[in-house]
Design an enzyme around this catalytic site. Structure first.
Site, PDB file in Angstrom:
ATOM      1  CG  ASP A  21      -2.113   0.897   1.066  1.00 22.27           C
ATOM      2  OD1 ASP A  21      -2.347   1.391  -0.061  1.00 22.27           O
ATOM      3  OD2 ASP A  21      -2.808   1.138   2.062  1.00 22.27           O
ATOM      4  CG  HIS A  38      -0.335   1.795  -9.311  1.00 14.50           C
ATOM      5  ND1 HIS A  38      -0.482   1.502  -7.977  1.00 14.50           N
ATOM      6  CD2 HIS A  38      -1.476   2.429  -9.685  1.00 14.50           C
ATOM      7  CE1 HIS A  38      -1.669   1.931  -7.566  1.00 14.50           C
ATOM      8  NE2 HIS A  38      -2.286   2.502  -8.580  1.00 14.50           N
ATOM      9  CG  LEU A 132       9.663 -17.365  -3.593  1.00 18.80           C
ATOM     10  CD1 LEU A 132       9.422 -17.318  -2.082  1.00 18.80           C
ATOM     11  CD2 LEU A 132      10.214 -16.003  -4.046  1.00 18.80           C
TER      12      LEU A 132
HETATM   13  C1  FPP Z   1      -1.949   0.042  -3.391  1.00 18.10           C
HETATM   14  O1  FPP Z   1      -1.491   1.377  -3.350  1.00 18.10           O
HETATM   15  C2  FPP Z   1      -1.401  -0.683  -4.547  1.00 18.10           C
HETATM   16  C3  FPP Z   1      -2.131  -1.330  -5.517  1.00 18.10           C
HETATM   17  C4  FPP Z   1      -3.609  -1.375  -5.503  1.00 18.10           C
HETATM   18  C5  FPP Z   1      -1.500  -1.975  -6.679  1.00 18.10           C
HETATM   19  C6  FPP Z   1      -0.239  -2.733  -6.422  1.00 18.10           C
HETATM   20  C7  FPP Z   1       0.493  -2.912  -7.703  1.00 18.10           C
HETATM   21  C8  FPP Z   1       1.836  -2.877  -7.850  1.00 18.10           C
HETATM   22  C9  FPP Z   1       2.765  -2.752  -6.738  1.00 18.10           C
HETATM   23  C10 FPP Z   1       2.444  -2.951  -9.206  1.00 18.10           C
HETATM   24  C11 FPP Z   1       2.529  -4.246  -9.898  1.00 18.10           C
HETATM   25  C12 FPP Z   1       2.589  -5.473  -9.093  1.00 18.10           C
HETATM   26  C13 FPP Z   1       2.688  -6.714  -9.597  1.00 18.10           C
HETATM   27  C14 FPP Z   1       2.725  -7.874  -8.696  1.00 18.10           C
HETATM   28  C15 FPP Z   1       2.749  -6.974 -11.037  1.00 18.10           C
HETATM   29  P1  FPP Z   1      -2.562   2.543  -3.384  1.00 18.10           P
HETATM   30  O2  FPP Z   1      -2.815   2.892  -4.794  1.00 18.10           O
HETATM   31  O3  FPP Z   1      -3.779   2.140  -2.626  1.00 18.10           O
HETATM   32  O4  FPP Z   1      -1.822   3.703  -2.643  1.00 18.10           O
HETATM   33  P2  FPP Z   1      -2.469   4.855  -1.743  1.00 18.10           P
HETATM   34  O5  FPP Z   1      -3.022   4.185  -0.520  1.00 18.10           O
HETATM   35  O6  FPP Z   1      -1.321   5.740  -1.434  1.00 18.10           O
HETATM   36  O7  FPP Z   1      -3.526   5.511  -2.567  1.00 18.10           O
END
Ligand code: FPP
Length: 253
Positions: A21, A38, A132
């Site tokens: 997050d 992201h 893994l």
């Molecule tokens: C949450 O941060 C993150 C996500 C919903 C997406 C996670 C995706 C990645 C790390 C990229 C790709 C990963 C893989 C495994 C291919 P948020 O957007 O909720 O952040 P915020 O709380 O600051 O708004």
């Protein structure tokens, strides 16, 4: 994959789950769009996989896209789908070379046909790897997992393949998305919030929970190591003092 950190020689977790997050806030801090966060988060995924593999962690489960994430702005959802596609195409060979088995857990039937094919191909290519297991939870929700397992069991009972008396915790577990893996023993959540957000509800029953305010794109091997140290100190009740651990990791709750 090269090792830069010494091993944590006290009890290592065997299965680590991470709620990644803070991408959006990280991007905002840089004056950029959320999607930039992201994209930056992919590097933190690489670092976590590297660390887990080097430290002998047997399974790593990452929450990449929740069932609720479809409600985000259309543009953001579409960038996330493109990012998953890109990562599957660009990283799978490397994962395979490093003996990492990739599994995508969640209701993948909602993804586009091309992404579903890539997932299938990647899972097939890496299925006999064993250093893994990397589970990417995508269109995943803990309640969905429990309902889905219940349906699979009910179908078997209906078909006469199972009797009610055969249903116990172990059988139920075998029907969940992470079936046949080590129990999750450490959950890390980055981004400062102290909740589980419908992640692995069944599987987290006995997990140690470590919440840190580090934003996901900043999460690296050192932070992962510190979370493991918190886990070890809680597990074995010796090692670093609570004050040392909390001040070094930014553990928030
Ligand atoms: C949450 O941060 C993150 C996500 C919903 C997406 C996670 C995706 C990645 C790390 C990229 C790709 C990963 C893989 C495994 C291919 P948020 O957007 O909720 O952040 P915020 O709380 O600051 O708004």
């Amino acid at each position: 994959m090269s090792s830069t950190l010494p091993s944590v020689n006290s009890s290592m977790p065997k299965h680590v789950a991470i709620i990644m997050d803070g991408n959006g806030r990280w991007a905002k801090q840089q004056g950029k769009l959320r999607t930039f966060g992201h994209k930056a988060g992919v590097e933190a995924v690489r670092a976590s996989v590297r660390y887990a593999r080097e430290q002998g962690i047997k399974a790593l489960t990452l929450f990449a896209f929740s069932s609720e994430n479809w409600n985000r702005p259309e543009e953001e959802v579409s960038v996330l789908m493109e990012l998953f596609t890109f990562v599957l195409k660009s990283e799978v060979k490397k994962l395979n070379r490093n003996d990492v088995r990739l599994r995508v857990v969640g209701d993948t039937s909602k993804f586009g046909a091309k992404l579903q094919q890539l997932i299938e191909k990647a899972e097939k290519l890496t299925e006999s790897n064993s250093s893994l297991v990397l589970n990417i939870a995508a269109n995943y929700g803990g309640r969905w997992d429990i309902v889905n397992a219940s349906k699979k069991i009910a179908e078997k009972v209906q078909a006469g393949e199972l009797a009610l008396d055969n249903i116990d915790e172990s059988l139920f577990d075998q029907h969940t998305a992470l079936s046949s893996l080590e129990e999750v023993d450490l959950l890390i959540r980055t981004g400062g919030d102290c909740r589980i957000s419908n992640f692995l509800l069944w599987q987290l029953a006995y997990a140690e929970l470590v919440f840190t305010d580090v934003l996901w794109p900043d999460f690296n091997e050192q932070y992962f190591q510190q979370a493991v140290q918190v886990f070890s100190s809680r597990q074995r009740r010796f090692g670093l003092t609570g004050e040392q651990v909390e001040s070094s990791v930014g553990v928030t709750c």
